[in-house]
Design an enzyme around this catalytic site. Structure first.
Site, short mmCIF file in Angstrom:
data_model
loop_
_atom_site.label_atom_id
_atom_site.label_comp_id
_atom_site.label_asym_id
_atom_site.label_seq_id
_atom_site.Cartn_x
_atom_site.Cartn_y
_atom_site.Cartn_z
N CYS A 83 0.63 -1.23 0.00
CA CYS A 83 0.04 -0.01 -0.05
C CYS A 83 0.75 1.32 -0.02
O CYS A 83 1.63 1.74 -0.89
CB CYS A 83 -1.06 0.02 1.15
SG CYS A 83 -2.29 1.25 0.98
N HIS A 181 -3.88 -4.89 -0.24
CA HIS A 181 -3.36 -5.23 1.07
C HIS A 181 -3.30 -6.79 0.84
O HIS A 181 -4.45 -7.66 1.20
CB HIS A 181 -4.28 -4.84 2.11
CG HIS A 181 -4.27 -3.54 2.32
ND1 HIS A 181 -3.31 -3.08 3.30
CD2 HIS A 181 -4.93 -2.55 1.78
CE1 HIS A 181 -3.24 -1.54 3.42
NE2 HIS A 181 -4.36 -1.23 2.51
N GLU A 183 -2.65 -8.75 3.27
CA GLU A 183 -3.19 -9.30 4.69
C GLU A 183 -4.76 -9.53 4.73
O GLU A 183 -5.12 -10.05 5.72
CB GLU A 183 -2.47 -8.62 5.80
CG GLU A 183 -2.73 -7.32 5.92
CD GLU A 183 -2.44 -6.11 4.88
OE1 GLU A 183 -2.90 -4.98 5.46
OE2 GLU A 183 -1.78 -6.50 4.07
#
Length: 201
Positions: A83, A181, A183
């Site tokens: 990001c 992202h 995650e």
């Protein structure tokens, strides 16, 4: 194999660390210590917030810019920017003024301005990741995005569509940056992180 996850007060470190471990990392060091970065086998730079504030926070960590430059640009250690961590790889960012980035990949981070007025900013939610060149880490799939600024420059290796083409990933040599992202991207993100952990650029 050690992974340095850089703590400069500008990333959701807990989620990224957990995702790296879920992807197979056994030694994740969440660190603001430049010495730990100099010893790491892999480096991950997360980032959440405004470009200028993140750049200033990273530069405020003693010795960190020098350690990153040594390990990533000179030693060739695999690097992943996430990001705003990806955006910081650029020459500059134009969020709330113009701020210098790391200058690793030629380009500028500019406000996202979709050609389609129906496309909202920030760009938030799941969207396609479409490779533009072959890269060992980036595959076609869906990932989770949350951003209002986007990279415009060289070495784009994947795009997404949000009222027009938007950079989803950049990369050169041992450096990879993703606007999305991992995650938060479930299996797609974990698979990407697993490939990063095995990467031998």
């Amino acid at each position: 194999m050690s992974v340095a996850l850089i703590d400069y007060g500008a990333g959701n470190l807990h989620s990224v660390a957990n995702a790296l471990r879920a992807a197979g990392a056994t030694d994740v060091d969440v660190t603001a210590d430049a010495g730990a970065v100099l010893r790491a086998d892999r480096i991950v730079l997360p980032g959440v917030g405004a470009f200028g504030a993140c750049a200033a926070a990273l530069r405020a960590v003693p010795g960190m810019i020098e350690a990153l430059d040594q390990r990533v640009r000179h030693d060739g250690v695999p690097f992943l920017g996430v990001c705003v961590g990806m955006q910081l790889m650029a020459d500059a960012g134009e969020e709330m003024g113009t701020h210098p980035g790391l200058g690793w990949i030629s380009g500028t981070v500019r406000h996202l301005t979709p050609a389609d007025p129906a496309a909202k900013v920030p760009h938030m939610g799941w969207n396609d990741v479409i490779p533009t060149v072959a890269h060992p880490l980036i595959e076609t799939g869906e990932a989770y995005f949350l951003h209002s600024y986007a990279f415009d420059g060289a070495d784009v290796i994947a795009r997404t569509d949000h009222g027009g083409p938007v950079t989803a990933a950049i990369g050169r040599d041992n450096m990879l940056g993703v606007q999305f992202h991992p995650e938060k991207s479930q299996r797609y993100g974990l698979d990407l992180l697993a490939r990063f952990l095995e990467w031998r650029p």
